[in-house]
Design a protein around this motif. Structure first.
Motif, PDB file in Angstrom:
ATOM      1  N   ARG A 191       0.832  -1.192   0.000  1.00 39.04           N
ATOM      2  CA  ARG A 191       0.000   0.000   0.000  1.00 39.04           C
ATOM      3  C   ARG A 191       0.865   1.240   0.000  1.00 39.04           C
ATOM      4  O   ARG A 191       1.931   1.260   0.570  1.00 39.04           O
ATOM      5  CB  ARG A 191      -0.894  -0.013   1.229  1.00 39.04           C
ATOM      6  N   VAL A 192       0.339   2.266  -0.637  1.00 40.55           N
ATOM      7  CA  VAL A 192       1.085   3.512  -0.651  1.00 40.55           C
ATOM      8  C   VAL A 192       0.669   4.334   0.567  1.00 40.55           C
ATOM      9  O   VAL A 192      -0.480   4.279   0.988  1.00 40.55           O
ATOM     10  CB  VAL A 192       0.800   4.308  -1.937  1.00 40.55           C
ATOM     11  N   PRO A 193       1.614   5.091   1.121  1.00 40.86           N
ATOM     12  CA  PRO A 193       1.244   5.936   2.254  1.00 40.86           C
ATOM     13  C   PRO A 193       0.137   6.900   1.850  1.00 40.86           C
ATOM     14  O   PRO A 193       0.106   7.369   0.712  1.00 40.86           O
ATOM     15  CB  PRO A 193       2.534   6.698   2.550  1.00 40.86           C
ATOM     16  N   ALA A 194      -0.751   7.152   2.767  1.00 40.81           N
ATOM     17  CA  ALA A 194      -1.847   8.057   2.465  1.00 40.81           C
ATOM     18  C   ALA A 194      -1.268   9.433   2.141  1.00 40.81           C
ATOM     19  O   ALA A 194      -0.304   9.863   2.758  1.00 40.81           O
ATOM     20  CB  ALA A 194      -2.760   8.161   3.670  1.00 40.81           C
ATOM     21  N   ILE A 247      -4.853  13.622   3.384  1.00 39.24           N
ATOM     22  CA  ILE A 247      -5.848  12.783   4.064  1.00 39.24           C
ATOM     23  C   ILE A 247      -5.215  12.182   5.305  1.00 39.24           C
ATOM     24  O   ILE A 247      -4.127  11.647   5.263  1.00 39.24           O
ATOM     25  CB  ILE A 247      -6.347  11.653   3.148  1.00 39.24           C
ATOM     26  N   GLU A 248      -5.926  12.274   6.400  1.00 41.14           N
ATOM     27  CA  GLU A 248      -5.410  11.725   7.646  1.00 41.14           C
ATOM     28  C   GLU A 248      -6.391  10.668   8.132  1.00 41.14           C
ATOM     29  O   GLU A 248      -7.602  10.876   8.095  1.00 41.14           O
ATOM     30  CB  GLU A 248      -5.292  12.861   8.661  1.00 41.14           C
ATOM     31  N   ALA A 249      -5.858   9.531   8.542  1.00 39.76           N
ATOM     32  CA  ALA A 249      -6.745   8.486   9.052  1.00 39.76           C
ATOM     33  C   ALA A 249      -7.468   9.016  10.290  1.00 39.76           C
ATOM     34  O   ALA A 249      -6.890   9.757  11.076  1.00 39.76           O
ATOM     35  CB  ALA A 249      -5.941   7.244   9.407  1.00 39.76           C
ATOM     36  N   PRO A 250      -8.734   8.639  10.447  1.00 41.91           N
ATOM     37  CA  PRO A 250      -9.490   9.142  11.595  1.00 41.91           C
ATOM     38  C   PRO A 250      -8.800   8.830  12.920  1.00 41.91           C
ATOM     39  O   PRO A 250      -8.777   9.669  13.832  1.00 41.91           O
ATOM     40  CB  PRO A 250     -10.816   8.391  11.496  1.00 41.91           C
ATOM     41  N   ASP A 262      -5.593   8.534  13.432  1.00 38.32           N
ATOM     42  CA  ASP A 262      -4.449   9.429  13.592  1.00 38.32           C
ATOM     43  C   ASP A 262      -4.891  10.799  14.063  1.00 38.32           C
ATOM     44  O   ASP A 262      -4.247  11.441  14.879  1.00 38.32           O
ATOM     45  CB  ASP A 262      -3.711   9.590  12.250  1.00 38.32           C
ATOM     46  N   ARG A 270      15.034 -12.367  18.858  1.00 36.40           N
ATOM     47  CA  ARG A 270      13.989 -11.526  18.286  1.00 36.40           C
ATOM     48  C   ARG A 270      13.021 -12.349  17.449  1.00 36.40           C
ATOM     49  O   ARG A 270      11.825 -12.076  17.432  1.00 36.40           O
ATOM     50  CB  ARG A 270      14.615 -10.404  17.456  1.00 36.40           C
ATOM     51  N   GLU A 272       8.926 -12.572  17.917  1.00 38.74           N
ATOM     52  CA  GLU A 272       8.048 -12.029  16.881  1.00 38.74           C
ATOM     53  C   GLU A 272       7.180 -13.100  16.254  1.00 38.74           C
ATOM     54  O   GLU A 272       6.000 -12.915  16.046  1.00 38.74           O
ATOM     55  CB  GLU A 272       8.883 -11.370  15.768  1.00 38.74           C
ATOM     56  N   ARG A 283       3.440   4.994  16.850  1.00 34.81           N
ATOM     57  CA  ARG A 283       2.754   3.877  17.474  1.00 34.81           C
ATOM     58  C   ARG A 283       3.737   2.983  18.189  1.00 34.81           C
ATOM     59  O   ARG A 283       4.784   2.659  17.678  1.00 34.81           O
ATOM     60  CB  ARG A 283       2.010   3.083  16.408  1.00 34.81           C
ATOM     61  N   ARG A 313       4.964  -0.459  19.260  1.00 35.65           N
ATOM     62  CA  ARG A 313       4.727  -1.813  18.806  1.00 35.65           C
ATOM     63  C   ARG A 313       5.543  -2.806  19.621  1.00 35.65           C
ATOM     64  O   ARG A 313       6.762  -2.837  19.536  1.00 35.65           O
ATOM     65  CB  ARG A 313       5.054  -1.939  17.319  1.00 35.65           C
ATOM     66  N   VAL A 352       9.516 -13.621   9.421  1.00 32.01           N
ATOM     67  CA  VAL A 352       9.377 -12.628  10.495  1.00 32.01           C
ATOM     68  C   VAL A 352       9.197 -11.263   9.822  1.00 32.01           C
ATOM     69  O   VAL A 352      10.105 -10.788   9.149  1.00 32.01           O
ATOM     70  CB  VAL A 352      10.617 -12.626  11.407  1.00 32.01           C
ATOM     71  N   PHE A 391      11.853  -8.448  10.100  1.00 28.82           N
ATOM     72  CA  PHE A 391      13.228  -8.742   9.688  1.00 28.82           C
ATOM     73  C   PHE A 391      13.394  -8.421   8.205  1.00 28.82           C
ATOM     74  O   PHE A 391      12.423  -8.415   7.447  1.00 28.82           O
ATOM     75  CB  PHE A 391      13.544 -10.229   9.902  1.00 28.82           C
ATOM     76  N   ILE A 395      -8.318   4.758   5.400  1.00 26.40           N
ATOM     77  CA  ILE A 395      -6.892   4.735   5.720  1.00 26.40           C
ATOM     78  C   ILE A 395      -6.709   3.669   6.795  1.00 26.40           C
ATOM     79  O   ILE A 395      -7.415   3.673   7.784  1.00 26.40           O
ATOM     80  CB  ILE A 395      -6.426   6.098   6.282  1.00 26.40           C
ATOM     81  N   ASP A 396      -5.769   2.744   6.562  1.00 30.82           N
ATOM     82  CA  ASP A 396      -5.617   1.660   7.543  1.00 30.82           C
ATOM     83  C   ASP A 396      -4.823   2.145   8.764  1.00 30.82           C
ATOM     84  O   ASP A 396      -4.383   3.286   8.818  1.00 30.82           O
ATOM     85  CB  ASP A 396      -4.993   0.412   6.903  1.00 30.82           C
ATOM     86  N   GLY A 439      -1.583   3.948   8.527  1.00 30.95           N
ATOM     87  CA  GLY A 439      -1.537   5.226   7.826  1.00 30.95           C
ATOM     88  C   GLY A 439      -1.447   5.080   6.321  1.00 30.95           C
ATOM     89  O   GLY A 439      -1.102   6.018   5.612  1.00 30.95           O
ATOM     90  N   PHE A 440      -1.747   3.892   5.799  1.00 32.03           N
ATOM     91  CA  PHE A 440      -1.715   3.685   4.358  1.00 32.03           C
ATOM     92  C   PHE A 440      -3.127   3.703   3.797  1.00 32.03           C
ATOM     93  O   PHE A 440      -4.084   3.342   4.473  1.00 32.03           O
ATOM     94  CB  PHE A 440      -1.036   2.362   4.022  1.00 32.03           C
ATOM     95  N   THR A 441      -3.217   4.101   2.535  1.00 28.87           N
ATOM     96  CA  THR A 441      -4.524   4.155   1.903  1.00 28.87           C
ATOM     97  C   THR A 441      -4.966   2.743   1.550  1.00 28.87           C
ATOM     98  O   THR A 441      -4.354   2.093   0.711  1.00 28.87           O
ATOM     99  CB  THR A 441      -4.460   4.999   0.618  1.00 28.87           C
ATOM    100  N   PRO A 480     -13.619   2.832  10.398  1.00 31.88           N
ATOM    101  CA  PRO A 480     -13.964   4.234  10.149  1.00 31.88           C
ATOM    102  C   PRO A 480     -13.493   4.653   8.755  1.00 31.88           C
ATOM    103  O   PRO A 480     -12.480   4.166   8.261  1.00 31.88           O
ATOM    104  CB  PRO A 480     -13.180   4.991  11.227  1.00 31.88           C
ATOM    105  N   ILE A 481     -14.227   5.550   8.135  1.00 29.36           N
ATOM    106  CA  ILE A 481     -13.819   5.982   6.803  1.00 29.36           C
ATOM    107  C   ILE A 481     -13.256   7.397   6.883  1.00 29.36           C
ATOM    108  O   ILE A 481     -13.614   8.186   7.753  1.00 29.36           O
ATOM    109  CB  ILE A 481     -14.979   5.912   5.791  1.00 29.36           C
ATOM    110  N   ALA A 482     -12.320   7.674   5.961  1.00 31.38           N
ATOM    111  CA  ALA A 482     -11.669   8.990   5.975  1.00 31.38           C
ATOM    112  C   ALA A 482     -12.441   9.965   5.101  1.00 31.38           C
ATOM    113  O   ALA A 482     -12.427  11.164   5.341  1.00 31.38           O
ATOM    114  CB  ALA A 482     -10.232   8.854   5.490  1.00 31.38           C
TER     115      ALA A 482
END
Lengths: 429, 519
Positions: A12-15, A19-22, A24, A296, A300, A415, A417, B92, B95, B266-267, B270-272, B309-311
């Motif tokens: 996926r490409v960064p938003a 547009i900001e995720a709700p 976020d 690790r 994981e 975030r 993790r 993993v 990694f 947006i997941d 932060g990706f579409t 939720p939808i953006a």
């Protein structure tokens, strides 16, 4: 395979920035308003600062020389405004998401700065003592947090750090008192830390006991057994059993002569130097060695590790036991590194604070160290302020670092993790 | 590379009272592609997990080049030259590719310090040899699923695997990627590697198998030649004649029921996930959303139900705006939902069949009354649904988790269809379901369409889309690249699933037919 087949790409490409995720957005507003509150408190303090000059003492004990004075209100105001700018930039999304951590740090520094100017206005604040004390409080926290990093990176939650501290502190005191050897005391403390770790390991890895419950039980157990032994033996014969030698400071040539920081960092006990080394070693081992890679991987995705022939449980045992060494040494600091005698429940929740440092440091050894130093700084600040007498009760101040932890854990610095299999026992059919 | 003759003899494994593998005999000849064909739950994966040392057989033995070997763990299997690419990748995510490949057999310099350069070089060498384009320093979580699979294959090859087990390897791939995988498998075969290919997809079997062994309910029920027809293979796999085509009349679409405009999700990273999707589904038609797993279909379905939720964007049902409404409002407005992961989202596994059948209606008459539940009504409803939907269970009091996948899915469908619906959203409705239940579920959904319900189906299986759809919307990277008629050729759909527009896909598909498309 034909030449023209396109390789599909499901990444996926960064938003786009627009547009900001709700989620976020909510987080930004929530965290941002908290940051604004802190910034405004800083500014408010600046406004109420009076008394001309704030003086900072740069060498502990020396009240005549090496003083550093600043105009209190002006400095506090500048820092206060900077803090407001930092918080505002975060709330209004004026900088990329990835820089938000720096903004928070900047705000923190500004806040502490204007706070110090306010508190020290017209007085002398012992800055050298402040840093010295920071290191004292932080050393066991760093060791405890490193122990937590090792365990949790391998997928075992370690709530029992507090318990490991207690038995370490107890053993170090007794062994130092009876043998007179500091080396023996440290080794013994490390070994009892490993013993506690072994209990944690066996019950969590082999018998799959819920790790949070188990950890709490181990803390209660450690408190009980050290308390019992203290009443039975240490109090009876305090002169022979509870008079450990406190480790003496060893000055490192050259480094120890650096102005201001030299005496603070490089005129310390062996245990503090061991702590520096431990941070470097744990970082290196975890990220650059075969054992670290395996640790690790089992934290994981244990099944993936299993399918390439790694013995998941064995790796977890080794990580938890090595962590026991660090936690035991951290415990030793309370008696032979600092207080000079053992008293009941003397670790006073520091093991849990180490856990908070580990989380705030995002399961990273360096991050955990920074968080531990921050907690140490706040604790020391509280006692300093009682000495120079400020209108704010020290207990209130003592809450600040933990408030900051909650904010950080709630996702201020990106975030958080945890290792994916943290706390999950590995079961094979 | 040394060739391996592998023989499994009388392998048996039970889990409790269930016999997953019952005296299975199997011979894998060197340098052959051996297909293990069977339905979900037939015992294929159990068999291979025993071969790979993840499970220990209750009885039977494994012979390599005529000699009996004991495989107690995956490291034993690796040492014997057996490699496995699992259905759920054993990588993993945090990694790098190189770290994943060296894990377990790390290159080190003095005192266990990792030699990353050497690992990178190995990855580069192996990927060049097989024509893969894999960046050794990329994080696995950042690379596409198809490339992750190549990393898995490289991992096995780096361990000098002489037999490579591929467990349902095509489930996550586009048709074009499947073609590339087939080419890789043939290349491996030429180098003398034997391949065990586990699948339930008949087309793939016919395209690549040298030998086919069919497993049903834990037993080998026969073998077949790749020249066998799909119907013959299906009959062998299921145990009775199977109708692969769903009987369905042309749709008679009515008014638009669902209208989606500019929907963007947006997941959490932060990706579409869904990128400005416009869709319409009309009463009495089935719109299928096709695409490779992970291109936003899941999020689209969840956004329709208000679970994500939808953006940006709007969702309306029968002209009523649902944007921003709660999930319960949307259910009450007449949306039925079959979630993708039924065990996780579709039912409460430890609840009984009867309870699960009223999960969404328990608060209303006739099932709920004040603070209490009317158990007699719930039981009566359960009896009717079990009858109507042919749910195979000994009792309606049994926990749903004890049912087979197909029957679990029937419970979910039965529950959703017991409310009056305007729109049915079904995400992967037949994943992990046996052929018999697939037939039933498909027929039932077509019947729902004929009753005038708008149906939106999300599926990654082109067979399912061909069987059900009246129109097909193809999604790629969160966008709908085109909405096409149901009879669009497979290869064209495949190319669109890789991002090509309808017109591009038409041209390329005619010029370069894929292996599966021509069968």
């Amino acid at each position: 395979m034909s030449e023209t087949t396109t390789t599909p790409d499901t990444v996926r490409v960064p938003a786009p920035a627009a547009i900001e995720a709700p989620a976020d957005r909510t987080r930004r507003l929530r965290v941002g308003s908290l940051m604004l509150v802190f910034a405004l408190i800083g500014l408010l303090l600046a406004i109420f600062t009076n008394g001309g000059k704030a003086t900072f003492q740069l060498v502990s004990g020396d009240l005549q020389n090496n003083l550093f004075g600043v105009p209190a209100q002006a400095t506090a105001l500048i820092l206060g405004i900077l803090g407001v700018i930092a918080a505002g930039a975060y709330v209004l999304r004026r900088v990329p998401q990835s820089y938000s951590g720096y903004l928070a740090t900047l705000l923190g520094i500004c806040f502490i700065g204007s706070f110090l100017c306010w508190a020290a206005a017209g007085k002398t604040f012992p800055l050298a003592n402040q840093f010295q004390g920071t290191l004292n409080f932080a050393t066991p926290l760093i060791l405890g947090a490193l122990a937590g990093v090792l365990c949790e990176r391998a997928g075992v939650i370690n709530i029992a750090i507090e318990g490991q501290f207690l038995v370490g502190a107890f053993t170090a005191a007794v062994v130092s008192s009876t043998t007179g050897s500091s080396a023996a005391a440290l080794i013994a403390a490390a070994l009892t830390g490993v013993l506690m770790a072994a209990l944690l390991a066996v019950f969590s890895i082999k018998y799959l006991v819920n790790q949070v419950v188990l950890g709490v039980v181990l803390v209660v157990f450690a408190s009980g057994i050290t308390g019992y032994l203290f009443d039975q033996f240490l109090q009876e014969d305090a002169a022979n059993m509870n008079t450990p030698d406190v480790l003496s400071a060893v000055k490192i040539p050259l480094l120890g002569d650096i102005p201001f920081f030299g005496p603070i960092l490089f005129n310390q006990t062996i245990l503090v130097y061991l702590t520096y080394i431990a941070v470097a070693v744990v970082t290196f081992v975890l990220f650059e060695t075969r054992w670290g890679l395996r640790v690790r991987s089992v934290g994981e995705h244990p099944k993936a590790a299993d399918t390439v022939g790694i013995r998941v449980k064995r790796v977890r045992y080794s990580a938890v036991l090595w962590a026991g060494v660090l936690a035991g040494l951290g415990g030793a600091f309370f008696t032979v590194g600092y207080a000079g005698s053992f008293s009941k429940d003397m670790t006073a929740g520091n093991g849990f604070i180490a856990l908070a440092a580990l989380i705030m440091g995002r399961w990273n050894p360096i991050g955990a160290m920074v968080a531990a130093l921050f907690f140490g700084f706040a604790t020391q600040l509280q006692s300093q302020l009682q000495i120079i007498q400020t209108p704010i009760p020290g207990e209130l101040l003592l809450m600040a670092p933990y408030l900051a932890t909650i904010i950080a854990v709630a996702g201020l610095v990106g975030r958080v993790r945890a290792p994916k299999a943290d706390g999950e026992p590995y079961v094979t059919e | 590379m040394a060739r391996m003759h592998l023989e499994l003899s009388g392998l048996t494994k039970s889990f409790g009272s269930l016999v997953a593998n019952d005296h299975i005999d199997l011979v894998i000849e060197p340098g052959q592609i051996h297909c293990l064909l069977g339905e979900n739950g037939a015992g294929k994966s159990t068999l291979m997990n025993m071969l790979y040392g993840l499970l220990q057989p209750d009885a039977g033995e494994i012979l390599i080049d005529g000699e009996k070997v004991a495989i107690h763990s995956p490291s034993d299997a690796i040492a014997q030259g057996i490699g496995m690419v699992h259905q759920h990748f054993m990588l993993v995510p945090v990694f790098t590719v190189a770290e994943n490949i060296m894990l377990g057999r790390e290159y080190t310099r003095a005192v266990g310090v990792l030699d990353r350069k050497k690992a990178d070089a190995l990855v580069t060498e192996l990927s060049e040899r097989y024509g893969f384009e894999v960046d050794p320093e990329a994080l696995v979580e950042d690379i596409p699923v198809g490339v992750q699979q190549r990393v898995e294959i490289i991992k096995a090859l780096a361990n000098n695997a002489r037999v490579l087990i591929l467990d349902e390897p095509t489930a996550v791939l586009t048709p074009a990627e499947i073609d590339e995988l087939i080419a890789v498998m043939r290349q491996l075969k030429e180098n003398g590697t034997s391949i065990v290919f586990i699948t339930h997809k008949l087309k793939e079997v016919k395209a690549i198998a040298d030998t086919i062994t069919v497993i049903r309910r834990g037993k080998v029920v026969g073998s077949a030649e790749p020249s066998a027809t799909e119907e013959e293979l299906a009959e062998l796999m299921v145990g009775r004649a199977v109708d692969l085509v769903v009987d369905k009349d042309p749709a008679t679409p009515g008014d638009t029921v669902l209208r989606v405009e500019g929907l963007t999700v947006i997941d959490e990273r932060g990706f579409t996930a869904v990128d400005g999707v416009d869709l319409e589904v009309r009463a009495g038609e089935i719109l299928a959303v096709a695409g490779v797993q992970g291109n936003g279909q899941t999020e689209l379905a969840e956004a329709l139900l208000g679970l994500t939720p939808i953006a940006a964007g709007r969702i309306s049902l029968d002209g009523n705006d649902l944007t921003g409404r709660t999930t319960r409002d949307r259910l009450d407005a007449g949306i039925g939902y079959i979630p993708e992961d039924r065990a996780h989202d579709g039912f409460v596994g430890s609840f009984s069949v009867a309870e699960n059948l009223v999960l969404d209606m328990a608060r209303r008459a006739p099932f709920g009354k004040g603070l209490s539940l009317r158990t007699d009504e719930i039981e009566k409803n359960a009896q009717e649904r079990v009858e109507e939907f042919d749910i195979r269970t000994q009792s309606t009091d049994l926990a749903v988790s004890s049912l087979s996948g197909g029957n679990q899915q029937k419970v979910v469908l039965a529950r959703e269809l017991s409310r009056p619906l305007k729109l049915l959203v079904a995400s992967q409705p037949t994943r992990g379901v046996d052929v018999g239940s697939i037939e039933f579920l498909h027929t039932r959904m077509v019947k729902e369409r004929d009753n005038g319900t708008a149906v939106l189906i999300v599926s990654t299986e082109l067979d399912e889309i061909a069987a059900l759809a009246d129109r097909v919307a193809v999604m790629y990277r969160g966008k709908v690249v085109g909405v096409v008629p149901a009879d669009t050729p497979r290869d064209e759909l495949g190319l669109m699933m890789a991002g090509a527009s309808k017109s591009e896909a038409e041209v390329v598909a005619t010029e370069n037919p894929t292996t599966l498309g021509t069968i």
